[in-house]
Design a protein around this motif. Structure first.
Motif, PDB file in Angstrom:
ATOM      1  N   CYS A 150       1.364  -1.294   0.055  1.00 41.35           N
ATOM      2  CA  CYS A 150      -0.165  -0.290   0.013  1.00 41.35           C
ATOM      3  C   CYS A 150       0.478   1.276   0.322  1.00 41.35           C
ATOM      4  CB  CYS A 150      -0.534   0.202   1.065  1.00 41.35           C
ATOM      5  SG  CYS A 150      -2.479  -1.355   1.217  1.00 41.35           S
ATOM      6  N   SER A 186      -4.368   1.802  -3.141  1.00 39.95           N
ATOM      7  CA  SER A 186      -5.397   1.951  -4.402  1.00 39.95           C
ATOM      8  C   SER A 186      -4.098   2.880  -5.832  1.00 39.95           C
ATOM      9  CB  SER A 186      -5.551   3.169  -4.298  1.00 39.95           C
ATOM     10  OG  SER A 186      -5.028   4.608  -3.778  1.00 39.95           O
ATOM     11  N   LYS A 190      -3.901   0.956  -9.144  1.00 43.22           N
ATOM     12  CA  LYS A 190      -3.713   2.096 -11.156  1.00 43.22           C
ATOM     13  C   LYS A 190      -2.785   1.854 -11.658  1.00 43.22           C
ATOM     14  CE  LYS A 190      -6.816   6.828  -9.031  1.00 43.22           C
ATOM     15  NZ  LYS A 190      -6.792   5.530  -8.218  1.00 43.22           N
ATOM     16  N   VAL A 214      -9.736   0.114  -3.125  1.00 43.24           N
ATOM     17  CA  VAL A 214      -9.894   0.774  -5.388  1.00 43.24           C
ATOM     18  C   VAL A 214     -10.801   1.745  -4.261  1.00 43.24           C
ATOM     19  CG1 VAL A 214      -9.468  -1.641  -5.830  1.00 43.24           C
ATOM     20  CG2 VAL A 214     -12.078  -1.060  -4.975  1.00 43.24           C
ATOM     21  N   GLU A 215     -10.244   2.434  -5.386  1.00 41.09           N
ATOM     22  CA  GLU A 215     -11.342   4.356  -4.960  1.00 41.09           C
ATOM     23  C   GLU A 215     -12.534   4.301  -6.597  1.00 41.09           C
ATOM     24  OE1 GLU A 215      -8.613   7.676  -5.648  1.00 41.09           O
ATOM     25  OE2 GLU A 215      -7.936   6.710  -4.009  1.00 41.09           O
ATOM     26  N   ASP A 220      -9.131   2.268 -12.369  1.00 42.94           N
ATOM     27  CA  ASP A 220      -9.031   1.362 -11.309  1.00 42.94           C
ATOM     28  C   ASP A 220      -9.071  -0.026 -12.617  1.00 42.94           C
ATOM     29  OD1 ASP A 220      -8.029   2.660  -9.407  1.00 42.94           O
ATOM     30  OD2 ASP A 220     -10.824   2.996  -8.776  1.00 42.94           O
ATOM     31  N   TRP A 241     -13.505  -0.430  -0.511  1.00 47.04           N
ATOM     32  CA  TRP A 241     -13.909   0.694  -1.049  1.00 47.04           C
ATOM     33  C   TRP A 241     -13.655   1.765  -0.333  1.00 47.04           C
ATOM     34  CZ3 TRP A 241     -18.999   0.700  -3.879  1.00 47.04           C
ATOM     35  CH2 TRP A 241     -19.362   1.644  -4.949  1.00 47.04           C
TER      36      TRP A 241
END
Length: 258
Positions: A150, A186, A190, A214-215, A220, A241
């Motif tokens: 992360c 995230s 990407k 994830v966003e 994504d 999320w």
């Protein structure tokens, strides 16, 4: 601080960033220590370190050197947990102790971008790389079971080093392809999407558990889909999320696939 006789738990540091506390020489011989947290200190042992009872070590806000880190680790044969946060200066981290099973690296900064931080830790079982990090290369994590990635690679010139970022990230993914439990943040998602759109094929993996932070932005989805396709033995998928527009963190969704 004149003596540390029979102390087992110690947290030590300064509140200011302008000065670093010089860790006293006699404290390197405190064999009773079991849990040690050092922040904004200066480590410079003149002789050998004897922290033979230490099982947990956290080092925060420190500039280190390879020689100091080697001395510290050589004096902690029973260490089980190591955390390095907001640190710099080292370019090789070698951990050969069988008992050290968990390593956390957060916000590693390297002033010399021609040198990577090389990690050799064949016996650790859990690795977390978090925050903004300079170049990290994993050489050997053969026993690794859980990997938490992360982070975002940090470079001063983002545009010129975008290709370099992707190269580091691809190498990092290959290094943890054998783990059973993988957690991706995230930025990693990407990055995966951009790599997929350029035609890069993800290395196949035998991972059983996958957690994705994830966003759910448009970029994504390609990375998520292609990464799932490379996870042929996946049993559990967790979606963590975060809705960027509303600032809402949606409760995790757990999907049992097998």
């Amino acid at each position: 601080m004149e003596r540390l006789a029979n102390i087992e738990d110690l947290e030590l540091g300064l509140l200011t960033n302008n000065r670093r506390y010089e860790f006293p020489q006699f404290a390197y011989k405190t064999a009773s220590l079991r849990n040690l947290v050092l922040w904004n200190c200066r480590l410079n042992p003149f002789g050998n370190v004897n922290w033979s009872s230490l099982i947990s070590l956290s080092i925060v806000y420190m500039g280190l050197t390879n020689g100091v880190m080697e001395k510290v680790l050589s004096g902690c044969p029973n260490l089980e947990y190591l955390e390095l946060e907001k640190f710099s200066g080292i370019h090789r981290l070698e951990i050969r102790f069988v008992k050290l099973r968990e390593l956390i690296m957060r916000d590693y900064k390297n002033e010399n971008h021609d040198l990577w931080l090389e990690l050799l830790a064949p016996y650790i079982q859990k690795l977390q790389i978090l925050g903004l990090c300079s170049e990290i290369r994993i050489i050997n994590v053969a026993s690794l079971v859980i990997a938490v990635l992360c982070f975002d690679f940090y470079f001063e010139d983002e545009e010129q080093n975008l290709e370099k970022k992707f190269r580091f990230f691809k190498e990092l993914l290959r290094s943890v392809a054998h783990v059973e439990n993988l957690n991706l943040g995230s930025w990693c998602i990407k990055c995966l999407s951009i790599l997929e759109l350029t035609g890069w094929e993800f290395p196949p993996s035998s991972r059983k558990f996958l957690e994705l932070g994830v966003e759910f932005e448009q970029l994504d989805f390609p990375g998520i889909c292609c990464f799932l396709q490379s996870s042929l033995d996946l049993e559990t998928l967790v979606i963590d999320w975060y809705d960027v527009e509303s600032g809402v963190h949606i409760p995790k969704k757990v999907l049992q696939l097998a």
